[in-house]
Design a protein around this motif. Structure first.
Motif, mmCIF file in Angstrom:
data_model
loop_
_atom_site.group_PDB
_atom_site.id
_atom_site.type_symbol
_atom_site.label_atom_id
_atom_site.label_comp_id
_atom_site.label_asym_id
_atom_site.label_seq_id
_atom_site.Cartn_x
_atom_site.Cartn_y
_atom_site.Cartn_z
ATOM 1 N N TYR A 1 14.194 -1.765 10.324
ATOM 2 C CA TYR A 1 15.025 -1.993 9.137
ATOM 3 C C TYR A 1 16.432 -2.320 9.589
ATOM 4 N N TYR B 1 14.161 6.965 11.516
ATOM 5 C CA TYR B 1 13.312 7.991 12.106
ATOM 6 C C TYR B 1 13.442 7.866 13.618
ATOM 7 N N HIS C 1 6.299 -5.781 4.551
ATOM 8 C CA HIS C 1 5.518 -4.689 3.950
ATOM 9 C C HIS C 1 6.376 -4.057 2.878
ATOM 10 N N PHE D 1 15.597 0.542 -0.785
ATOM 11 C CA PHE D 1 15.033 -0.459 0.131
ATOM 12 C C PHE D 1 15.230 -1.822 -0.505
ATOM 13 N N GLY D 2 15.475 -2.820 0.301
ATOM 14 C CA GLY D 2 15.673 -4.148 -0.289
ATOM 15 C C GLY D 2 15.422 -5.259 0.708
ATOM 16 N N LEU D 3 14.952 -6.355 0.162
ATOM 17 C CA LEU D 3 14.711 -7.545 0.987
ATOM 18 C C LEU D 3 15.802 -8.558 0.672
ATOM 19 N N LYS E 1 0.668 0.004 6.935
ATOM 20 C CA LYS E 1 0.999 -1.409 6.708
ATOM 21 C C LYS E 1 2.132 -1.889 7.604
ATOM 22 N N GLY F 1 0.852 -1.186 0.000
ATOM 23 C CA GLY F 1 0.000 0.000 0.000
ATOM 24 C C GLY F 1 0.882 1.228 0.000
ATOM 25 N N PRO F 2 0.271 2.401 -0.157
ATOM 26 C CA PRO F 2 1.090 3.616 -0.213
ATOM 27 C C PRO F 2 1.786 3.896 1.112
ATOM 28 N N GLN F 3 2.842 4.636 1.015
ATOM 29 C CA GLN F 3 3.644 4.961 2.197
ATOM 30 C C GLN F 3 2.768 5.527 3.314
ATOM 31 N N GLY F 4 3.005 5.039 4.497
ATOM 32 C CA GLY F 4 2.310 5.585 5.660
ATOM 33 C C GLY F 4 0.853 5.181 5.775
ATOM 34 N N CYS F 5 0.445 4.169 5.029
ATOM 35 C CA CYS F 5 -0.961 3.762 5.115
ATOM 36 C C CYS F 5 -1.200 2.886 6.339
ATOM 37 N N MET G 1 14.148 -1.679 -4.270
ATOM 38 C CA MET G 1 13.468 -0.591 -4.971
ATOM 39 C C MET G 1 13.950 0.741 -4.420
ATOM 40 N N GLN H 1 14.911 -8.640 -3.869
ATOM 41 C CA GLN H 1 14.379 -7.498 -4.618
ATOM 42 C C GLN H 1 14.831 -6.209 -3.945
HETATM 43 N N1 LIG Z 1 12.141 -4.014 0.339
HETATM 44 C C1 LIG Z 1 11.224 -3.143 -0.007
HETATM 45 N N2 LIG Z 1 10.729 -3.145 -1.236
HETATM 46 C C2 LIG Z 1 9.789 -2.283 -1.611
HETATM 47 N N3 LIG Z 1 9.286 -1.360 -0.830
HETATM 48 C C3 LIG Z 1 9.733 -1.303 0.446
HETATM 49 C C4 LIG Z 1 10.715 -2.194 0.905
HETATM 50 N N4 LIG Z 1 10.954 -1.892 2.196
HETATM 51 C C5 LIG Z 1 10.139 -0.893 2.508
HETATM 52 N N5 LIG Z 1 9.421 -0.515 1.462
HETATM 53 C C6 LIG Z 1 8.415 0.549 1.366
HETATM 54 O O1 LIG Z 1 9.047 1.762 1.040
HETATM 55 C C7 LIG Z 1 8.230 2.826 1.493
HETATM 56 C C8 LIG Z 1 9.097 3.802 2.197
HETATM 57 O O2 LIG Z 1 9.576 3.204 3.355
HETATM 58 P P1 LIG Z 1 9.669 4.047 4.723
HETATM 59 O O3 LIG Z 1 10.076 3.117 5.775
HETATM 60 O O4 LIG Z 1 10.493 5.243 4.492
HETATM 61 O O5 LIG Z 1 8.147 4.434 4.865
HETATM 62 P P2 LIG Z 1 7.424 5.081 6.080
HETATM 63 O O6 LIG Z 1 7.428 6.527 5.848
HETATM 64 O O7 LIG Z 1 7.995 4.587 7.341
HETATM 65 O O8 LIG Z 1 5.961 4.523 5.835
HETATM 66 P P3 LIG Z 1 5.430 3.085 6.128
HETATM 67 O O9 LIG Z 1 4.715 3.206 7.411
HETATM 68 O O10 LIG Z 1 4.532 2.804 4.988
HETATM 69 O O11 LIG Z 1 6.599 2.153 6.190
HETATM 70 C C9 LIG Z 1 7.187 2.206 2.378
HETATM 71 O O12 LIG Z 1 5.976 2.186 1.690
HETATM 72 C C10 LIG Z 1 7.692 0.821 2.647
HETATM 73 O O13 LIG Z 1 6.649 -0.092 2.826
#
Ligand SMILES: Nc1ncnc2c1ncn2[C@@H]1O[C@H](COP(=O)(O)OP(=O)(O)OP(=O)(O)O)[C@@H](O)[C@H]1O
Length: 714
Positions: free
Chosen positions: A294, A285, A342, A322-324, A258, A252-256, A315, A313
Motif C-alpha cells: 500500500y 503490518y 484486490h 482504503f482508496g484507489l 486475494k 473477497g473477504p479480508q484475508g481470503c 472505502m 474509489q
Molecule cells: N481501495 C480499496 N477499496 C476497497 N477495499 C480495499 C481497497 N484496498 C484494500 N481493500 C480491502 O480492504 C480490506 C482490508 O485491507 P487490509 O490490507 O487491512 O486487509 P488484510 O488484513 O491485509 O487482508 P487481505 O489479505 O485481504 O488484504 C481487504 O479486504 C482489502 O482487500
C-alpha cells in the motif's frame, strides 16, 4: 345494587374510595374529578374491567393486584411519582398522563399493554418499555426526552405504530424525525403526523444506505472532486469507448488470500499485469512495505487526497480508509500493463460506477473453520475483526447468488496457494494466452497498443476523431440487432419479391393495393395533372411548359427528382423508392383511358430541345443514381465500421456478454469472429447484389419508358 354494571360518579366531591359494598357485576367505574387521595384494596370488585380515576389526588397506585379482569385504567392528572402495583394486571390501556413520573418503571410485566399514555410527566428515558411487545401506541408528549438514542429502547417493539414525542427537547435535534423513523421503522404516525413511504426510504438511505447507494455516493464524491481540479489527460487510461483500459480485480473477504493471489499473478504474468497499489490510513503490518503493498498515509493526507480528487474509489474498512487513486492505475498502465487490484465488495460496487470495466473475480472461502484458522494464523486480527470477516462471507455469497454476472468468475479458495492454478487458468483464459500460445506476444503487443491507442483516443470526445466515430458505430451496432447469414438471406428473398412485384413479374403483396384503382377508377383530370406534373392542386393542371424537364418520367413525382441529393437518397432507399414507384406504376397509363392523350401531349412537350438538354444534363445524375446503392446510406454497413476497434486482452466481456463483435478476444470467440466476418461478407455481397439489381430495375424502367414513347409515337 347487585346488578350494577356501570357506575359513573365523576365530577363530585367524593373523597372515600369505593366506600360501598361491592356489587357483584360491577365492571366500569368512573370516579374522575373527585377528591380521592388514597386507593384501597379492590379484590372484592372481581369483575372490574375499566377504572377511571382521573383528576384526583392519588400519589400511589395500590390495591389493584387482585383485579384479574382490569384491562383499562386511567389515573391521569394525579400526583403519582412512581409506577407501582400494576404487576401482572391484564391491562391493555393505561393512562398516567399529567403525573409526576420521572422514569418508566413497573411496567415490565404488563405483557398485554397496547396503549400507554405517559404524556405530561418528567420522563427522560424510554428505558422500561422494552418488554411491552404488544404496545401499539405510545404517548410521551411534554416530557423531558432529549436523546434520539432513547428510541433504541423501543426499537424491538414491532407493533408500535403510533408515537408522540411532541414538546420534548429531542425535537430540536438535527434530523430528529428522519432519525426516529429510521430507528422505529414500524411507525405509521409520529407526533400526530403520518409517516410517509418517502420518509422511510430517505431515512434508510441516510442512516443505513444500501451498498449500491453508498457506492454511488462514493463515486459521485470522487467524480465531483476530480472535476473541481484542473483536468489532466491520462494518456494510458483515458477511457476509450472501443477498448476500455483492462483491469483485473480480485475481491473477497479480508484475508481470503486475494492479496497474495494478486501479487503472485503479477509476478507470474508480469508481461501482462502490474499490481495496483492502493492508499490506506492503516499502519503497515510487519513485513509490509510502503509503495509495495500500500501507500501508507495519514488520515489527514488521505482526506486531502480526497479533496484533491485523486481517488477513483474509497472505502472504510475496520476503522481505516482504503482508496484507489487514478495515478495508481496510471502507473501500471504507463508500463503497458493491465492493472491488477484486490478490494472489498464496497470497492467493487464503487468501481463499477466508474468508466473502467475490469474483470471481477471473487475469491471465496468454502470452509469457515479453515478461514478462521487462516485468519488466526496471521496473528493480526482481534476476535471482533475475525467475526466481521466471517460474517462477510455470506455477503459475498449472497451477492453472487442474487446478482448473476456481478462477478466474472468465482474461485473457491481455502488456501490461496491451492487455488492459484485455477485463478491463473481463468486469467490466462481472459488473456487468450492459453488457447493461442503462439500469439502470446502479439496479445502483449496488442496490450501495449491498447495503452497507446487509449492515449491517442484520449481526446476522442472530438467528433472528428475516428475513435469517436467508432464509438458511435459501436453504440449503433449494439442498438441494432446483429443479423446472421440466414436472416440476411431472408431479407434478400423478401427484397427480391418486392422488386419482382414492382416490375410486375409477380403480383407481390406491395402491388395489390395499388392495382385496385386500375380496375375501377377512371382517373379524373385532377388526377392526371397530379400524375403528370407532380403538383397537388387539383384545380390547376399545369401547362406543358411548366413541367420541369426532369419530370419526363411521369411515374416519378417531382418531389423525388428535385435535387440530385434527394434523387440519390430516393434510389438508395431501395425498398422505399421501388415500392413508391411500384405504386405510381400500378396506376398504369393503360388504365387512364382518355387521360393518356393529355399525358402524351405533355410528355411530348417535355421532350422539347430545352427539356432534352436538361434531360441530358440529368444523365450523369442517373448514373449517379445507379451507382448510389453501393455507397448508399441505407446500406447495412455501419458508419466507421471498416475500422475495427482495437481489442483489449481483457475485453469488456461481462458488460457485453453475448456479442461476439464486442468481445472477440475471448477464447470462445474464434468462431464468433469467423461468424462476424462471414456475416460481413454476406452483407457486402448482398449490397453489391442489391446495387446490381437496382441497376437492372433502373434499366428496365428506362426501357419501359422508351418502349412506351415509341409505341405512342407509332
Ligand atoms: N481501495 C480499496 N477499496 C476497497 N477495499 C480495499 C481497497 N484496498 C484494500 N481493500 C480491502 O480492504 C480490506 C482490508 O485491507 P487490509 O490490507 O487491512 O486487509 P488484510 O488484513 O491485509 O487482508 P487481505 O489479505 O485481504 O488484504 C481487504 O479486504 C482489502 O482487500
Amino acid at each position: 345494587m347487585p346488578s350494577l354494571v356501570i357506575l359513573d360518579a365523576s365530577h363530585n366531591e367524593i373523597s372515600a374510595f369505593f366506600g360501598f359494598q361491592p356489587p357483584k357485576n360491577l365492571k366500569e367505574v368512573n370516579f374522575s374529578n373527585n377528591r380521592m387521595s388514597k386507593m384501597k384494596n379492590l379484590s372484592a370488585f372481581s369483575s372490574l374491567s375499566n377504572l377511571q380515576l382521573d383528576h384526583n389526588s392519588f400519589s400511589e397506585i395500590s390495591g389493584l393486584e387482585q383485579c384479574g379482569l382490569l384491562y383499562q385504567l386511567s389515573l391521569a392528572h394525579n400526583r403519582i411519582s412512581r409506577i407501582s402495583g400494576l404487576d401482572n394486571l391484564p391491562l391493555s390501556h393505561l393512562c398516567l398522563r399529567g403525573n409526576r413520573l420521572e422514569k418508566i418503571e413497573g411496567l415490565e410485566n404488563l405483557r398485554s399493554l397496547q396503549s400507554l399514555d405517559l404524556s405530561l410527566n418528567r420522563i427522560r428515558s424510554l428505558a422500561g418499555l422494552q418488554n411491552l411487545s404488544l404496545l401499539g401506541s405510545l404517548n410521551l408528549e411534554k416530557n423531558l426526552i432529549s436523546e434520539i438514542q432513547e428510541c433504541k429502547h423501543i426499537h424491538d417493539l414491532c407493533l408500535l405504530r403510533d408515537m408522540n414525542l411532541l414538546q420534548n427537547p429531542v425535537q430540536e435535534q438535527k434530523d430528529y424525525r428522519l432519525s426516529v423513523i429510521f430507528l422505529l421503522q414500524h411507525l405509521t404516525t409520529l407526533d400526530q403526523q403520518e409517516v410517509t413511504a418517502e420518509e422511510k426510504v430517505s431515512s434508510v438511505n441516510k442512516y443505513d444506505p444500501p451498498m449500491d447507494v453508498v457506492a454511488a455516493t462514493n463515486h459521485m464524491t470522487h467524480l465531483v472532486y476530480q472535476l473541481m481540479q484542473p483536468q489532466v489527460l491520462y494518456d494510458s487510461t483515458f477511457p476509450s469507448a472501443d477498448c476500455p483500459y483492462p483491469m483485473l480485480v480480485l475481491t473477497g473477504p479480508q484475508g481470503c488470500g486475494k492479496r497474495e493471489l494478486a501479487h503472485r499473478l503479477c509476478q507470474d504474468l508480469h508481461e501482462y499485469f502490474g499490481y495496483g497499489i492502493c492508499h490506506t490510513t492503516r499502519g503497515p503490518y510487519f513485513g509490509e512495505e510502503n509503495g509495495i503493498d500500500y501507500h501508507f498515509v495519514s488520515e489527514e493526507d488521505f482526506e486531502n487526497m480526497v479533496l484533491m480528487g485523486k481517488f477513483i474509489q474509497t472505502m472504510q474498512y475496520g476503522g481505516h480508509r482504503f482508496g484507489l487513486t487514478r495515478d495508481a492505475v496510471e502507473e501500471v498502465a504507463k508500463e503497458g500493463l493491465a492493472c491488477c487490484l484486490h478490494m472489498e465488495l464496497e470497492g467493487v460496487l464503487s468501481l463499477k460506477n466508474s468508466y473502467f470495466e475490469p474483470r471481477y473475480i471473487l475469491i471465496i472461502p468454502t470452509s469457515v473453520e479453515k478461514y478462521i484458522s487462516n485468519l488466526n494464523d496471521r496473528d493480526l486480527y482481534t476476535q471482533a475483526q475475525i467475526d466481521r470477516a466471517v460474517s462477510r462471507i455470506q455477503l459475498y455469497a449472497n451477492t453472487c447468488r442474487q446478482r448473476p454476472g456481478f462477478f466474472d468468475n468465482v474461485i473457491p479458495s481455502d488456501d490461496w496457494k491451492e487455488s492459484y492454478p485455477a485463478l491463473k487458468k481463468v486469467v490466462t483464459g481472459y488473456l487468450f494466452a492459453e488457447e493461442r500460445d503462439d500469439q502470446t506476444s502479439s496479445t502483449f503487443s496488442g496490450l501495449k497498443h491498447l495503452s497507446l491507442s487509449a492515449g491517442q483516443t484520449g481526446t476522442s470526445l472530438d467528433p472528428s476523431d475516428p475513435a469517436y466515430r467508432n464509438y458511435l458505430a459501436k453504440i449503433q451496432a449494439e442498438l441494432s440487432l446483429q443479423k446472421n447469414p440466414n436472416e440476411l438471406a431472408s431479407i434478400r428473398r423478401r427484397e427480391q419479391l418486392v422488386r419482382e412485384a414492382v416490375l410486375g413479374k409477380s403480383p407481390g403483396v406491395f402491388s395489390q393495393p395499388a392495382k385496385r384503382p386500375n380496375i375501377s377508377v377512371q382517373p379524373s383530370a385532377p388526377l392526371q395533372s397530379l400524375i403528370t406534373s407532380g403538383q397537388s392542386h387539383p384545380d390547376s393542371p399545369p401547362q406543358a411548359e411548366e413541367i420541369p424537364p426532369q419530370t419526363a418520367d411521369p411515374r416519378i413525382p417531382v418531389s423525388q427528382k428535385s435535387s440530385g441529393v434527394e434523387e440519390h437518397r430516393a434510389c438508395s432507399a431501395v425498398t422505399a423508392a421501388t415500392s413508391a414507384r411500384g405504386i405510381v406504376k400500378a396506376l398504369d397509363i393503360a388504365a387512364m383511358g382518355s387521360a393518356l392523350d393529355t399525358l402524351k401531349e405533355k410528355l411530348e412537350n417535355s421532350k422539347s430541345p430545352g427539356a432534352a438538354d436538361a434531360e441530358r444534363e440529368q444523365k450523369p445524375e442517373t448514373g449517379q443514381e445507379q451507382r448510389a446503392p453501393v455507397t448508399s446510406p441505407s446500406s447495412r454497413r455501419r458508419p466507421g465500421s471498416e475500422t475495427k476497434p482495437i481489442l483489449p486482452p481483457i475485453p469488456t466481456g461481462r458488460k457485453t456478454p453475448a456479442r461476439p463483435r464486442s468481445c472477440p478476444s475471448r477464447p470462445s470467440s474464434t468462431t464468433a469472429e469467423e461468424a462476424e466476418a462471414e456475416a460481413e461478407e454476406v452483407e457486402v455481397e448482398v449490397e453489391v447484389e442489391v446495387a446490381e439489381e437496382e441497376e437492372e430495375v433502373e434499366k428496365d424502367d428506362e426501357a419501359d419508358v422508351e418502349e412506351e414513347s415509341a409505341r405512342e409515337e407509332t
